[in-house]
Design a protein around this motif. Structure first.
Motif: not given
Ligand SMILES: *Cc1c(COP(=O)(O)O)cnc(C)c1O
Length: 382
Positions: A64, A161, A185, A190
């Motif tokens: 993510g 996001d 992500s 997740k």
């Molecule tokens: C998990 C997350 C990310 C980052 O994703 P990764 O795959 O862990 O790098 C970004 N924004 C939010 C809100 C997240 O929960």
């Protein structure tokens, strides 16, 4: 702790790994093409199909964080540009802004949804602000209509996001198909996981092709060939790039997870409804207003009196129940303190009251009962 106690511990997050994931991983390894290949193509199509967008607009990446970094670069964020985002956000968002040379500007959140406070954000805009990152939180979704209007009025790029809201529907539309840039992500905790992975939904096929090149060291290496588990002998490098692509093994697991979306949605919704029912009897616990219809809840959180929060967490930990704090605000980190400009009252209040409770796909209602009973016992005794 003895083995039995360990077995009974209730984790805060837990991936749904079943027979299908093991079989998919084995099949992908047997193919023997380990990098980006046919499974990544399949995963991008599966995402596009689920969120109802044209497949060429979806680009799978390694995390993510990588998705955020590429989205910001393609939105043309450059050194010195300001990017507005709530301080109440994931560290990946702040680091992605910093990676572009951009300047994070922290705004506050709404007390009801814990998502971006759009009016507060608008007051903090300057002539240098070029983009906003708006993050859906837990099972809450930002007011994306108002965000879109504000972004248009103030000529800002909008990055959604949606790391928490993959698979959810908002006002009839799938998350990912109404924002200019959306990121997901698929990290270990997740709604669905790829082990580690992410995706960007870009405005059009052209910008998506830029993202495809940038995720692969800026090479002109043909995605079409790679997606047939082949590579071209020669290539040019035309743009700055990174090793941000997704690997076949990860995509194979991601596809099995997408196939379980319905079960994931239902079991998480059921658990949230059960928490709501059980915890509504505990006066000290503030349950957020929520509309779970068509949502795939990522986190279940409550707010409790700030002076009891840490004791509650210790009490639950003693009873084998893991909890979390999402999040410590960005402006309180050593690296990011310098970007704190003015009051973030709601953020600071919420940060001291919030606690996330165990929620996973297929969590049992008995486990939800155990957590709820322990919380009730804590407040009865205090
Ligand atoms: C998990 C997350 C990310 C980052 O994703 P990764 O795959 O862990 O790098 C970004 N924004 C939010 C809100 C997240 O929960």
């Amino acid at each position: 702790m003895g083995e039995i106690d360990q077995a009974e511990r209730i984790a805060l997050f837990k991936p749904l790994l079943e027979q299908e994931e093991h079989e998919a991983a084995q099949a992908a390894l047997q193919v023997g093409w380990l990098g980006m290949g046919s499974y990544v193509a399949g995963f991008e199509r599966a995402i596009a199909n689920l969120i109802e967008v044209a497949a060429p607009r979806v680009v799978a990446v390694s995390t993510g964080h990588a998705a955020l970094h590429l989205a910001l670069l393609i939105a043309d964020i450059r050194a010195g540009d300001e990017v507005m985002t709530p301080s109440f956000n994931n560290a990946a968002d702040f680091q992605a802004i910093l990676a572009t040379g951009g300047v994070p500007v922290f705004c506050d959140i709404r007390d009801d949804t814990l998502c971006i406070d759009i009016e507060d954000a608008e007051r903090r805009l300057t002539s240098r602000t070029k983009a906003i990152i708006a993050t859906d939180y837990g099972h809450q979704i930002c007011d994306h209509e108002a965000l879109r209007q504000m972004a248009k009025r103030r000529n800002l790029r909008l990055i959604h996001d949606a790391a928490h809201s993959f698979g959810s529907r908002y006002k009839g539309q799938m998350v990912g198909n109404f924002s200019d840039f959306t990121i997901f992500s698929f990290d270990p905790i997740k709604n669905i996981t790829c082990i580690d992975g992410g995706a960007i939904v870009l405005p059009d096929a052209e910008s998506a092709n830029s993202a495809r090149s940038m995720r692969f060291l800026g090479m002109t290496q043909s995605t079409d060939l790679l997606y047939q588990n082949k590579r071209a002998g020669t290539y040019d490098i035309e743009t700055i790039g990174f090793r941000y692509h997704m690997a076949n093994l990860h995509a194979a697991i991601g596809m099995t997870q997408i196939a379980k979306m319905k079960v994931i949605l239902e079991s998480r919704q059921n658990a949230c409804h059960h928490y709501n029912k059980r915890l509504s009897r505990v006066a000290a616990v503030n349950i957020p207003a929520q509309d779970l219809e068509h949502r795939v809840p990522f986190m279940y959180y409550v707010r409790v009196p700030a002076d009891q929060r840490d004791n509650l967490r210790a009490f639950l930990d003693d009873r084998g129940i893991e909890t979390g704090i999402h999040w410590k605000p960005g402006h309180q980190f050593t690296l990011l303190r310098q970007f704190h400009r003015s009051d973030l009252k709601t953020t600071e209040r919420v940060a001291n009251e919030i606690v996330s409770l165990p929620l996973h796909s297929k969590i049992s209602l008995n486990q939800v009962d155990r957590v709820s009973d322990a919380i009730a016992a804590f407040f009865d005794a205090s």
